[in-house]
Motif scaffolding. Structure first.
Motif, short mmCIF file in Angstrom:
data_model
loop_
_atom_site.label_atom_id
_atom_site.label_comp_id
_atom_site.label_asym_id
_atom_site.label_seq_id
_atom_site.Cartn_x
_atom_site.Cartn_y
_atom_site.Cartn_z
N LEU A 66 27.08 14.27 92.84
CA LEU A 66 28.07 14.32 91.76
C LEU A 66 29.47 14.62 92.30
N THR A 67 29.56 15.02 93.56
CA THR A 67 30.84 15.53 94.07
C THR A 67 31.41 14.79 95.28
N THR A 68 30.69 13.84 95.84
CA THR A 68 31.17 13.19 97.07
C THR A 68 31.59 11.73 96.87
N SER A 69 31.56 11.24 95.64
CA SER A 69 31.97 9.87 95.37
C SER A 69 33.47 9.70 95.62
N PHE A 70 33.89 8.49 95.96
CA PHE A 70 35.32 8.22 96.13
C PHE A 70 36.08 8.50 94.84
N ARG A 71 35.40 8.46 93.71
CA ARG A 71 36.07 8.74 92.43
C ARG A 71 36.47 10.21 92.31
N ASN A 72 35.76 11.09 93.01
CA ASN A 72 36.15 12.50 93.01
C ASN A 72 37.48 12.72 93.73
N ASP A 75 40.07 11.68 91.04
CA ASP A 75 40.18 12.73 90.01
C ASP A 75 39.09 13.77 90.25
N PRO A 76 39.45 14.97 90.71
CA PRO A 76 38.46 16.02 90.96
C PRO A 76 37.65 16.41 89.72
N ASN A 77 38.17 16.07 88.54
CA ASN A 77 37.46 16.40 87.30
C ASN A 77 36.42 15.36 86.91
N TYR A 78 36.34 14.28 87.68
CA TYR A 78 35.38 13.22 87.39
C TYR A 78 33.96 13.80 87.43
N LYS A 79 33.24 13.66 86.33
CA LYS A 79 31.86 14.15 86.15
C LYS A 79 31.74 15.66 86.35
N ALA A 80 32.88 16.38 86.30
CA ALA A 80 32.84 17.84 86.47
C ALA A 80 32.14 18.54 85.31
N ASN A 81 31.93 17.80 84.20
CA ASN A 81 31.25 18.36 83.03
C ASN A 81 29.73 18.36 83.19
N ARG A 82 29.26 17.77 84.26
CA ARG A 82 27.80 17.71 84.47
C ARG A 82 27.36 18.81 85.43
N PRO A 83 26.28 19.50 85.11
CA PRO A 83 25.78 20.52 86.04
C PRO A 83 25.15 19.87 87.26
N GLU A 84 25.25 20.53 88.39
CA GLU A 84 24.61 20.05 89.62
C GLU A 84 23.10 20.03 89.42
N ALA A 85 22.45 19.02 89.96
CA ALA A 85 21.00 18.92 89.82
C ALA A 85 20.32 20.10 90.50
N PRO A 86 19.31 20.69 89.84
CA PRO A 86 18.58 21.80 90.48
C PRO A 86 17.87 21.33 91.74
N ALA A 184 38.68 2.49 80.11
CA ALA A 184 39.89 3.17 80.60
C ALA A 184 40.79 3.57 79.44
N ILE A 185 40.86 2.72 78.43
CA ILE A 185 41.71 3.00 77.27
C ILE A 185 41.10 4.08 76.37
N THR A 186 39.79 3.97 76.12
CA THR A 186 39.13 4.90 75.20
C THR A 186 38.67 6.18 75.87
N GLY A 187 38.51 6.11 77.21
CA GLY A 187 37.93 7.23 77.93
C GLY A 187 36.41 7.20 77.84
N ASP A 188 35.77 8.02 78.64
CA ASP A 188 34.31 8.09 78.65
C ASP A 188 33.90 9.55 78.82
N ALA A 189 33.53 10.16 77.71
CA ALA A 189 33.20 11.59 77.70
C ALA A 189 32.02 11.90 78.61
N VAL A 190 31.09 10.97 78.73
CA VAL A 190 29.90 11.19 79.56
C VAL A 190 30.29 11.45 81.02
N ASP A 191 31.31 10.71 81.51
CA ASP A 191 31.75 10.86 82.89
C ASP A 191 33.02 11.71 83.02
N ASN A 192 33.43 12.31 81.90
CA ASN A 192 34.64 13.16 81.88
C ASN A 192 35.90 12.37 82.27
#
Length: 329
Positions: A66-72, A75-86, A184-192
Motif C-alpha cells: 500500500l505504500t511503495t507504489s509510484f502513486r505514493n 501523493d503520499p495520501n494515496y490509499k492512506a485511508n486503508r489499514p496495512e494488511a495484518p 480524476a474529476i469526481t475523485g475516488d474515496a476508495v483510493d483516497n
C-alpha cells in the motif's frame, strides 16, 4: 471470430484474496494453528475459474504494498485511508502466489506498480505483439474498465456478471477510455483520491461528453465560462481554482499500460495443475483435502474428454482413408 476460450484472462488477484479473507471464517486453520481461510478460498476460486472459463491463457496479478507504489510518490495520501494488511494476511497472500503457480497460472507482482498497472500493460502487450484474441479482465474494480477496448470483456466472477467494453457507458456514463478522466474529476474515496468540489459523476460525464477528454476540457476551459451548459460558469471557477488537484488526481487514476510485464507472451498459456505439488502443498498446510479430491476428479474428467476426442479423430481418419481407398478402386 475468436472464442472466449482464446481470450487472455487477466485476473485481479487481490479482489479474490480479500473476498476470502472477509467471507470465510478464520476458524479454518492450518496444521500449525494459523488462519488458512484466504488460501482455502483462493484455491476454491482458482478451481472454479478454470472450470468456468476453460481458459487457454491467463495471468494472476497481485498487489505488493500500500505504500511503495509510484502513486505514493505523486501523493503520499494515496490509499492512506486503508489499514496495512495484518501479518497473518500477508503470509497467506505470499502462499497464494505459490498456490497460483501450482495451479498452472503465470503470476506477476511488483513493489512499484499495482495489479491494475500489470493488467493494463499485459492487455496492451497482448494487442501490440499480436498475442491474438480479446482481453477479459476478471475483477470487481471499476478503475479497470479503462483498460477495455470495445470487444474486450469485464467479468465480475463472483456475481457472474460479464459484459463487453462497448457497454462501459451503461455502467459509468462515459466511454472506457474516459474512465480515468471521470475518476480524476469526481475523485475516488476508495483510493483516497480527491476530486473537484461540487462536481459529481453526472456533471463530470456531461463535461467529458462535450469536451471528449480532460485534456480537451482544459484546453478549452475559457469556452466553458460562456457555455450554455447549466452551471457552466460555476464549473469554470471550480476547475480554474483546482487545476493542480485535477492534474495530480489524473496521474493517480490513470492505469499504466507501457510496462514490459512479460517478454515472452507464450508464457501466458496456462499449464495443467501440478496435482502432486498441490497434494504436498495442502498436506503441509493440513487443510484442503476436499479441494484436492475435487481437483483430481475434474482433472480426470478433462483427461478422459481429451482421450475421447483423440480416439474419435483417429477413428474418423481411419474411416475416411478406407472410404478413399474404396472410391479409388
Amino acid at each position: 471470430m475468436a472464442s472466449a476460450r482464446d481470450s487472455l484472462y487477466l485476473i485481479d488477484a487481490s479482489v479474490y484474496l480479500f473476498r476470502a479473507f472477509f467471507s470465510l471464517p478464520d476458524s479454518i486453520k492450518d496444521s500449525s494453528g494459523r488462519s488458512a481461510n484466504v488460501i482455502y478460498g483462493f484455491a476454491d476460486f482458482l478451481m472454479r475459474f478454470r472450470k468456468a472459463s476453460d481458459a487457454n491463457r491467463a495471468a494472476l496479478c497481485f498487489d505488493e504494498s500500500l505504500t511503495t507504489s509510484f502513486r505514493n510518490e505523486i501523493d503520499p495520501n494515496y490509499k492512506a485511508n486503508r489499514p496495512e494488511a495484518p501479518e497473518d494476511l500477508k503470509r497467506q497472500i505470499h502462499a497464494c502466489k505459490d498456490l497460483g503457480k501450482l495451479m498452472g497460472f503465470p503470476v506477476y507482482a511488483s513493489p512499484r506498480y499495482e495489479a491494475d498497472d500489470l493488467i493494463g500493460s499485459l492487455a496492451h502487450q497482448n494487442r501490440m505483439t499480436g498475442g491474438g484474441g480479446t482481453v477479459c479482465v476478471v475483477s470487481t474494480d471499476k478503475d479497470l474498465l479503462q483498460v477495455l477496448k470495445p470487444t474486450d470483456e469485464f467479468w465480475n466472477f463472483s456475481k457472474d456478471e460479464r459484459f463487453p467494453g462497448r457497454n462501459v457507458p451503461e455502467k459509468m456514463g462515459v466511454q472506457a477510455h474516459q474512465v480515468a478522466d471521470l475518476l480524476a474529476i469526481t475523485g475516488d474515496a476508495v483510493d483516497n483520491i480527491p476530486g473537484l468540489p461540487g462536481i459529481g459523476k453526472t456533471t463530470a460525464a456531461a463535461l467529458l461528453k462535450e469536451f471528449k477528454s480532460l485534456d480537451g476540457l482544459l484546453r478549452n476551459l475559457e469556452k466553458l465560462k460562456t457555455h450554455s451548459m447549466r452551471g457552466a460558469a460555476r464549473f469554470y471557477e471550480i476547475i480554474s481554482q483546482n487545476r493542480e488537484v485535477l492534474d495530480r488526481s489524473r496521474r493517480l487514476t490513470l492505469i499504466e499500460s507501457g510496462l514490459t510485464v512479460e517478454k515472452d507472451l507464450n508464457r501466458l498459456h496456462l499449464a495443467e495443475p501440478d496435482v502432486a505439488g498441490l497434494e504436498r502443498f495442502f498436506e503441509d498446510l493440513g487443510v484442503g483435502q476436499r479441494l484436492i479430491a475435487r481437483l483430481k476428479e475434474e482433472t480426470s474428467k478433462k483427461t478422459s474428454k481429451k482421450t475421447s476426442k483423440k480416439t474419435s479423430k483417429k477413428t474418423s481418419k481411419k474411416a475416411s482413408k478406407k472410404a478413399s481407398k474404396k472410391a479409388s478402386k
